[in-house]
Design an enzyme around this catalytic site. Structure first.
Site, PDB file in Angstrom:
ATOM      1  N   SER A   1     -13.654   0.318  -9.738  1.00 33.91           N
ATOM      2  CA  SER A   1     -14.659   1.365  -9.517  1.00 33.91           C
ATOM      3  C   SER A   1     -15.564   1.618 -10.719  1.00 33.91           C
ATOM      4  O   SER A   1     -16.471   2.454 -10.633  1.00 33.91           O
ATOM      5  CB  SER A   1     -13.980   2.676  -9.102  1.00 33.91           C
ATOM      6  OG  SER A   1     -13.566   2.608  -7.753  1.00 33.91           O
TER       7      SER A   1
ATOM      8  N   LYS B   1     -19.154   1.497  -9.918  1.00 38.05           N
ATOM      9  CA  LYS B   1     -19.943   2.643  -9.450  1.00 38.05           C
ATOM     10  C   LYS B   1     -20.845   3.218 -10.543  1.00 38.05           C
ATOM     11  O   LYS B   1     -21.771   3.978 -10.247  1.00 38.05           O
ATOM     12  CB  LYS B   1     -19.018   3.734  -8.901  1.00 38.05           C
ATOM     13  CG  LYS B   1     -18.236   3.309  -7.661  1.00 38.05           C
ATOM     14  CD  LYS B   1     -17.454   4.480  -7.087  1.00 38.05           C
ATOM     15  CE  LYS B   1     -16.712   4.084  -5.811  1.00 38.05           C
ATOM     16  NZ  LYS B   1     -15.414   3.450  -6.072  1.00 38.05           N
TER      17      LYS B   1
ATOM     18  N   SER C   1     -14.957   9.354  -6.733  1.00 35.17           N
ATOM     19  CA  SER C   1     -14.959   7.889  -6.675  1.00 35.17           C
ATOM     20  C   SER C   1     -14.928   7.403  -5.231  1.00 35.17           C
ATOM     21  O   SER C   1     -14.308   6.378  -4.922  1.00 35.17           O
ATOM     22  CB  SER C   1     -13.764   7.303  -7.446  1.00 35.17           C
ATOM     23  OG  SER C   1     -13.969   5.922  -7.686  1.00 35.17           O
TER      24      SER C   1
ATOM     25  N   LYS D   1     -16.006   7.170 -16.073  1.00 31.63           N
ATOM     26  CA  LYS D   1     -15.527   6.685 -14.766  1.00 31.63           C
ATOM     27  C   LYS D   1     -14.191   5.975 -14.912  1.00 31.63           C
ATOM     28  O   LYS D   1     -13.955   5.256 -15.887  1.00 31.63           O
ATOM     29  CB  LYS D   1     -16.553   5.709 -14.165  1.00 31.63           C
ATOM     30  CG  LYS D   1     -16.280   5.370 -12.718  1.00 31.63           C
ATOM     31  CD  LYS D   1     -16.671   6.496 -11.795  1.00 31.63           C
ATOM     32  CE  LYS D   1     -16.181   6.277 -10.379  1.00 31.63           C
ATOM     33  NZ  LYS D   1     -14.700   6.335 -10.256  1.00 31.63           N
TER      34      LYS D   1
END
Length: 431
Positions: free
Chosen positions: A80, A83, A145, A247
């Site tokens: 992730s 992202k 997320s 993140k």
């Protein structure tokens, strides 16, 4: 009487000279012994922490300088952390006015099926065929997320996730992410979907620099939507008040990953770990890197953009000198207490003949620390320098016959004393 006055004046001068000759000079005042210049002992720099991860890097935000790393350019599944690029592209489209925060985004079957509640990945629990405000999707993707939110945003921006991935790769190339290739917007495992710890740090730095207001979403600890509250997976937001992003990510293939950034006393660092055995390892790894960097390093702004660093001789121009400087601020990050090891030089051609345009490069600013190159910035013309008139050009042409030198000359850059605690001369700077 006309002769007496000059004779009296001569006699007075002679008498005064004789008097001064007989007067013994005053003894010089005793001088106090010079005060010893205090020195700051250099702080020993311990080795960088070794996070329990396959790859990691610690970067200074201001200048992109790498302070420590391990396998930072090795290609790995980013999970992730992908992202971060999805967020970057969405923010770029928002800034361009192509999309808006209050847009209603349709939740397609692909977004619902590939990233929704029926999957084993993180989700924002979006309902099939519903319409959700773009702002809510952006918050859901960054804080929760949500894979479904990432896919829905990609489809809204580019029409399809595949087309959006092409945009992601274009931005990656533009940012200099040479070890990255994206296939999707969520980070779901896929062949030929990879990045590096170094590239993720480059991307994180660009996100913070180019979209500072939108970046603040990363610091929000929880987000409630449609009656469901989910917490930010970056637990450093709770344990370290200086951390404000960025993140987390995890899949079986990627392991556990974390990109984190902190701001302390005006200095920002970015830490990225990839391929950890669990999220606790990723968190403690980033935390250790950040603490080590802040404890033992300091960023210094050396020169400001537009500051005149040199005024070399200009031939055949309206003016006799050419103002040179740099187009962007120049800074370095070095161990604390070792500022006197910096050395800055200017490389400038020995013969500069008008005309020159503003922004044209004519030399190089180089900064080294303890002999190791750190900065190499183009030295550019700060304002237009047109040719002079006919007679000025003719006269300079004659003078140039006697002027020898067509190569490059290296001279020290402007210097100032660091502080009262050191007598060393260093590049002009604000510490």
């Amino acid at each position: 009487m006309k002769i007496a006055r000059p004779l009296m004046l001569v006699s007075l001068v002679a008498f005064t000279g004789a008097l001064l000759a007989q007067t013994s000079p005053l003894p010089p005042k005793p001088q106090a012994p010079p005060k010893p210049v205090p020195t700051i002992p250099q702080t020993p720099i311990p080795p960088a922490p070794q996070p329990n991860a396959a790859a990691w890097v610690l970067m200074d935000y201001t200048n992109g300088q790498i302070l420590a790393e391990h396998d930072m350019d090795a290609r790995r599944a980013p999970a992730s952390l992908t992202k971060i690029m999805t967020e970057y592209v969405v923010n770029a489209e928002l800034a361009a006015g192509k999309i808006h925060m209050d847009d209603k985004v349709h939740i397609s079957e692909h977004a619902w099926r590939a990233g929704g509640a029926g999957t084993d990945g993180s989700t924002s629990f979006l309902k099939l065929n519903s319409d959700v405000a773009l702002k809510d999707l952006l918050y859901g993707m960054i804080i929760q997320s949500g894979n479904d939110a990432a896919i829905a945003l990609a489809e809204h921006v580019a029409g399809s996730e595949q087309a959006f991935a092409q945009m992601m790769n274009a931005y990656a190339q533009r940012l200099g992410m040479t070890g990255t290739h994206f296939i999707n917007a969520s980070g779901y495992p896929a062949p030929d979907h990879y990045s590096t710890a170094h590239d993720i740090a480059i991307l994180s730095r660009a996100l913070i620099r180019n979209f500072p207001e939108e970046y603040k979403i990363s610091a929000i600890k929880a987000f409630e939507w449609n009656g469901i509250t989910q917490h930010n997976r970056n637990t450093l937001l709770w344990t370290d008040p200086t951390v404000d992003g960025i993140k987390t990510g995890s899949t079986d293939e990627a392991g556990f990953c974390l990109a984190a950034s902190a701001l302390r006393d005006g200095m920002r660092l970015i830490a990225v770990t990839m391929g950890g055995p669990d999220m606790n390892a990723a968190t403690t790894g980033d935390e250790a890197l950040l603490n080590w960097g802040f404890n033992f390093y300091r960023s210094h702004k050396l020169y400001a953009a537009g500051q005149v660093l040199a005024t070399p001789r200009l031939w055949k121009g309206e003016a006799d000198t050419l103002e040179l400087g740099i187009a962007e601020d120049a800074s370095v990050t070095i161990p604390r207490g070792q500022y006197d090891k910096l050395k800055a030089t200017l490389e400038i051609p020995q013969r500069l003949v008008a005309p020159f345009k503003q922004g044209q490069q004519v030399g190089t600013l180089k900064v080294a620390f303890d002999g190791k190159p750190l900065v190499s910035e183009p030295l550019v013309v700060l304002k237009d320098a047109p040719q002079g008139g006919f007679f000025k050009r003719l006269w300079d042409a004659i003078l140039l016959w006697f002027h020898h030198g067509n190569g490059i000359t290296t001279t020290p850059a402007p210097t100032v004393s660091v502080s009262s605690a050191s007598s060393a001369a260093v590049p002009a700077a604000s510490k």
